[in-house]
Motif scaffolding. Structure first.
Motif, PDB file in Angstrom:
ATOM      1  N   LEU A  15      24.660  -7.988 -28.404  1.00  0.00           N
ATOM      2  CA  LEU A  15      24.375  -7.004 -29.456  1.00  0.00           C
ATOM      3  C   LEU A  15      23.084  -7.351 -30.193  1.00  0.00           C
ATOM      4  CD1 LEU A  15      27.966  -6.438 -30.928  1.00  0.00           C
ATOM      5  CD2 LEU A  15      26.622  -4.860 -29.508  1.00  0.00           C
ATOM      6  N   ALA A  16      22.888  -8.646 -30.463  1.00  0.00           N
ATOM      7  CA  ALA A  16      21.664  -9.071 -31.153  1.00  0.00           C
ATOM      8  C   ALA A  16      20.436  -8.783 -30.297  1.00  0.00           C
ATOM      9  CB  ALA A  16      21.747 -10.558 -31.495  1.00  0.00           C
ATOM     10  N   MET A  17      20.529  -9.011 -28.981  1.00  0.00           N
ATOM     11  CA  MET A  17      19.409  -8.734 -28.091  1.00  0.00           C
ATOM     12  C   MET A  17      19.098  -7.240 -28.050  1.00  0.00           C
ATOM     13  SD  MET A  17      17.037  -9.715 -26.052  1.00  0.00           S
ATOM     14  CE  MET A  17      17.358 -11.402 -25.534  1.00  0.00           C
ATOM     15  N   LEU A  18      20.130  -6.413 -27.970  1.00  0.00           N
ATOM     16  CA  LEU A  18      19.926  -4.972 -27.950  1.00  0.00           C
ATOM     17  C   LEU A  18      19.288  -4.493 -29.252  1.00  0.00           C
ATOM     18  CD1 LEU A  18      23.269  -3.793 -26.294  1.00  0.00           C
ATOM     19  CD2 LEU A  18      20.991  -3.765 -25.275  1.00  0.00           C
ATOM     20  N   VAL A  19      19.763  -5.048 -30.372  1.00  0.00           N
ATOM     21  CA  VAL A  19      19.172  -4.691 -31.668  1.00  0.00           C
ATOM     22  C   VAL A  19      17.716  -5.134 -31.717  1.00  0.00           C
ATOM     23  CG1 VAL A  19      19.220  -5.191 -34.150  1.00  0.00           C
ATOM     24  CG2 VAL A  19      21.344  -4.661 -32.940  1.00  0.00           C
ATOM     25  N   GLY A  20      17.456  -6.365 -31.264  1.00  0.00           N
ATOM     26  CA  GLY A  20      16.091  -6.885 -31.269  1.00  0.00           C
ATOM     27  C   GLY A  20      15.149  -6.033 -30.435  1.00  0.00           C
ATOM     28  N   MET A  21      15.582  -5.648 -29.233  1.00  0.00           N
ATOM     29  CA  MET A  21      14.740  -4.805 -28.382  1.00  0.00           C
ATOM     30  C   MET A  21      14.491  -3.444 -29.032  1.00  0.00           C
ATOM     31  SD  MET A  21      13.836  -6.603 -25.784  1.00  0.00           S
ATOM     32  CE  MET A  21      13.782  -7.935 -26.989  1.00  0.00           C
ATOM     33  N   GLY A  22      15.533  -2.897 -29.660  1.00  0.00           N
ATOM     34  CA  GLY A  22      15.360  -1.629 -30.349  1.00  0.00           C
ATOM     35  C   GLY A  22      14.367  -1.721 -31.487  1.00  0.00           C
TER      36      GLY A  22
END
Length: 310
Positions: A15-22
């Motif tokens: 989830l943190a990676m997806l948020v970061g990429m977003g």
């Protein structure tokens, strides 16, 4: 050996990676919007001022102020200078190239890292990962797509940024383990900001007054890029790297959506094929590396080296 993360840690890491990429994609979109009002060097300088202020606040809040002396370490400083060049090329490319195209080209960085390691004899790969490297480069060529007049200049700038990002990632591997990530991130944003001022002076770019509403775009970009870096650091520290790494490619899909929504840009079928090849090659190379690591761990005794079969 690092302890394996739990299932819940991996879920939070994803989830943190997806948020970061977003957040990175939204930052890029804001920088593309700002390019209509400010030259590249000014965007680097103004965003750098706000991002460095935020970064310094985080460093002090986390009690890492005494580690700021690590900014003078050669690999930390070298990484920051390389990132400055990346920022200049990337922001310049964003001004004229579709957001999704630039994002996809940058996602070739892991493939470029492997290629550089092989060229300098730092890593050995077999035919499968060589095939992945060649397929990834083929995907980049479909995105860059040279015509009768040659390569598109903005695409070449993005490709240059990707190549420098590969070198930057190699420098990151060489930074001493006891140097906090937040200190490295602060040093990077500070250096990018300073280099923005230097480039503005050296190139003679005409800066526009900052006392205008559009400056808020750069303030927003500073907030987003700082939060994105924190999210990605959180992802890699909370979860197994092998679990969260593939989700970095979510940025390509996000860039497609944001590019269409904000700029009306959508790649043609040839470019989309290039996107698929770059992402597919990166994921395959990651998977083969996992297979190689599992085989190495399962080996009962060391054997005579015969070359890697990955």
């Amino acid at each position: 050996m690092l302890a394996s993360a739990t299932s819940s840690d991996n879920t939070r890491g994803i989830l943190a990676m997806l948020v970061g990429m977003g957040l990175f994609v939204l930052n890029d979109a804001l920088m593309k919007l700002a390019s209509a009002f400010f030259p590249t060097s000014q965007m680097m300088a103004v965003r750098g001022v706000f991002a460095a202020a935020l970064g310094l606040g985080l460093v002090l809040a986390m009690g890492e102020g005494r580690r700021l002396t690590r900014l003078a370490q050669p690999f930390v400083l070298g990484r920051a200078l390389i990132e400055s060049a990346v920022a200049f090329l990337f922001i310049t490319a964003l001004a004229t190239a579709p957001l999704a195209n630039v994002t996809a080209i940058l996602n070739a960085t892991p493939i470029l890292v492997t290629a550089i390691l092989v060229v300098f004899g730092l890593e050995r790969v077999g035919w499968r990962r060589w095939a992945a490297i060649l397929v990834g480069f083929g995907g980049v060529l479909l995105i860059v797509r040279p015509g009768p007049a040659g390569f598109d200049a903005s695409a070449l700038l993005a490709l240059g940024a990707a190549a420098l990002m590969a070198v930057r990632d190699l420098f990151t591997r060489l930074i001493h383990a006891d140097t906090p990530s937040i200190v490295v991130a602060f040093g990077t944003t500070l250096t990018v900001g300073i280099m923005g001022f230097v480039l503005g002076w050296a190139t003679g770019q005409a800066w526009t007054p900052v006392w205008r509403a559009e400056t808020l775009i750069l303030v927003g970009a500073a907030l987003l890029v700082t939060a994105a870096n924190i999210a990605v650091v959180t992802a890699f520290r909370r979860a197994d790297i092998s679990v969260v790494s593939p989700f970095r490619y979510s940025s390509v899909l996000l860039a497609l959506v944001v590019g269409l929504a904000l700029f009306g840009d959508f790649p043609d079928p040839v470019a989309l094929t290039g996107f698929a090849l770059v992402v597919g090659a990166g994921l395959y190379a990651w998977w083969r590396e996992r297979v190689r690591q599992r085989e190495a761990l399962a080996a009962p005794t060391p054997s005579v080296e015969r070359g890697e079969t990955a």
